[in-house]
Enzyme design. Structure first.
Site, PDB file in Angstrom:
ATOM      1  N   ASP A  46       0.829  -1.215   0.000  1.00 25.38           N
ATOM      2  CA  ASP A  46       0.000   0.000   0.000  1.00 25.38           C
ATOM      3  C   ASP A  46       0.861   1.263   0.000  1.00 25.38           C
ATOM      4  O   ASP A  46       0.491   2.278  -0.586  1.00 25.38           O
ATOM      5  CB  ASP A  46      -0.943  -0.006   1.211  1.00 25.38           C
ATOM      6  N   CYS A 137     -10.896   4.199  -4.867  1.00 25.07           N
ATOM      7  CA  CYS A 137      -9.942   4.033  -3.761  1.00 25.07           C
ATOM      8  C   CYS A 137     -10.466   4.730  -2.509  1.00 25.07           C
ATOM      9  O   CYS A 137     -10.656   4.111  -1.453  1.00 25.07           O
ATOM     10  CB  CYS A 137      -8.605   4.617  -4.182  1.00 25.07           C
ATOM     11  N   TYR A 141     -12.669   2.645   0.754  1.00 25.12           N
ATOM     12  CA  TYR A 141     -12.091   2.552   2.097  1.00 25.12           C
ATOM     13  C   TYR A 141     -13.013   3.201   3.139  1.00 25.12           C
ATOM     14  O   TYR A 141     -13.157   2.681   4.247  1.00 25.12           O
ATOM     15  CB  TYR A 141     -10.692   3.171   2.137  1.00 25.12           C
ATOM     16  N   TYR A 168      -9.578   5.351   8.627  1.00 26.47           N
ATOM     17  CA  TYR A 168     -10.545   5.518   7.529  1.00 26.47           C
ATOM     18  C   TYR A 168     -11.965   5.792   8.021  1.00 26.47           C
ATOM     19  O   TYR A 168     -12.831   6.141   7.229  1.00 26.47           O
ATOM     20  CB  TYR A 168     -10.501   4.293   6.603  1.00 26.47           C
ATOM     21  N   GLU A 210      -9.443  -2.949  -6.705  1.00 27.83           N
ATOM     22  CA  GLU A 210      -9.427  -2.928  -5.235  1.00 27.83           C
ATOM     23  C   GLU A 210      -9.607  -4.345  -4.696  1.00 27.83           C
ATOM     24  O   GLU A 210      -8.925  -4.758  -3.755  1.00 27.83           O
ATOM     25  CB  GLU A 210     -10.535  -2.020  -4.683  1.00 27.83           C
TER      26      GLU A 210
HETATM   27  C1  LIG Z   1      -5.224   0.025  -2.428  1.00 33.52           C
HETATM   28  C2  LIG Z   1      -5.756   1.200  -1.657  1.00 33.52           C
HETATM   29  N1  LIG Z   1      -6.974   1.670  -1.934  1.00 33.52           N
HETATM   30  C3  LIG Z   1      -7.465   2.730  -1.262  1.00 33.52           C
HETATM   31  C4  LIG Z   1      -6.734   3.368  -0.285  1.00 33.52           C
HETATM   32  C5  LIG Z   1      -7.297   4.560   0.462  1.00 33.52           C
HETATM   33  O1  LIG Z   1      -6.397   5.597   0.590  1.00 33.52           O
HETATM   34  C6  LIG Z   1      -5.452   2.857  -0.016  1.00 33.52           C
HETATM   35  N2  LIG Z   1      -4.666   3.405   0.928  1.00 33.52           N
HETATM   36  N3  LIG Z   1      -4.998   1.767  -0.717  1.00 33.52           N
END
Ligand SMILES: Cc1ncc(CO)c(N)n1
Length: 221
Positions: A46, A137, A141, A168, A210
């Site tokens: 990430d 994204c 989340y 989040y 995702e």
């Molecule tokens: C893969 C991914 N999707 C969304 C977010 C949200 O910022 C993240 N950090 N990483």
């Protein structure tokens, strides 16, 4: 176009997004039972993802032609940068991931495919295309944190993974995401049906990426 673009987009991905809530990686974080090495793998990937994600904002910014749009994108880009160094880097350190590991990690193909597709959508399109590539994204989340905490209210207290949910679920993140949705809906007023379909394709494609990212973290970690 009648109705909000965001409603239309969400309608396309309902089943896919329900799958996030049932994903063993997400449930594992929520119950605290997820193996730590899977989470460490995810965080490292990430971290690399966010580096590319910032560039999607940059490409989108290069298409903007008024200062309010540029300001919106600059602020958003800065938020992601801050998130990476405020959340990801200290989190990795706490999990005992070494500086060498952080410096030497390579992106998994699922990660590369995702960021390449976002960059392509932003490069080949206009500001709205770039923002919709960014949206799944941010929104997914916010959705995962909110919905998972309804089912597992104690997830936020978990010693290892609570911080992920907190990051989040917090109002700062949720509001930032709401702003992005509103901004996109505003820009999308009056778009053609053809444009709406292009945006829906970008959004569903990123939502599938995702899912692939969660699968990757579960299988490789
Ligand atoms: C893969 C991914 N999707 C969304 C977010 C949200 O910022 C993240 N950090 N990483």
């Amino acid at each position: 176009m009648s109705g909000k673009l965001s409603d239309y987009l969400l309608y396309q991905v309902e089943d896919l997004w329900q799958g996030y809530l049932e994903h063993p990686f997400i449930i594992g974080m929520a119950t605290g039972e997820l193996e730590e090495r899977k989470f460490s793998y995810y965080l490292l990937q990430d971290y690399l993802y966010l580096k590319e994600y910032i560039k999607v904002f940059a490409v989108t910014l290069s298409k903007a032609d008024d200062f309010s749009e540029i300001k919106f994108l600059l602020d958003s880009m800065n938020d992601i940068f801050e998130e990476t160094f405020r959340v990801h880097v200290p989190y990795m350190k706490r999990l005992g991931i070494s500086e060498e590991e952080i410096q030497s990690v390579q992106p998994h193909p699922s990660n590369i495919n995702y960021t390449n597709d976002m960059l392509l959508a932003a490069q080949s399109g206009d500001v709205l295309d770039g923002l919709v590539a960014i949206l799944s994204c941010s929104w997914s989340y916010a959705y995962i944190a909110r919905e998972t905490l309804k089912i597992y209210p104690t997830a936020m207290q978990d010693e290892r993974y609570g911080e992920w949910f907190e990051g989040y679920y917090c109002s700062e993140y949720q509001l930032g995401n709401e702003e992005l949705i509103q901004h996109i809906n505003q820009l999308a007023q009056g778009i053609t049906a053809e444009k709406r379909e292009r945006l829906a394709t970008i959004f569903t494609n990123c939502s599938q990426h995702e899912m692939n990212f969660w699968d990757m973290a579960w299988q490789q970690g």
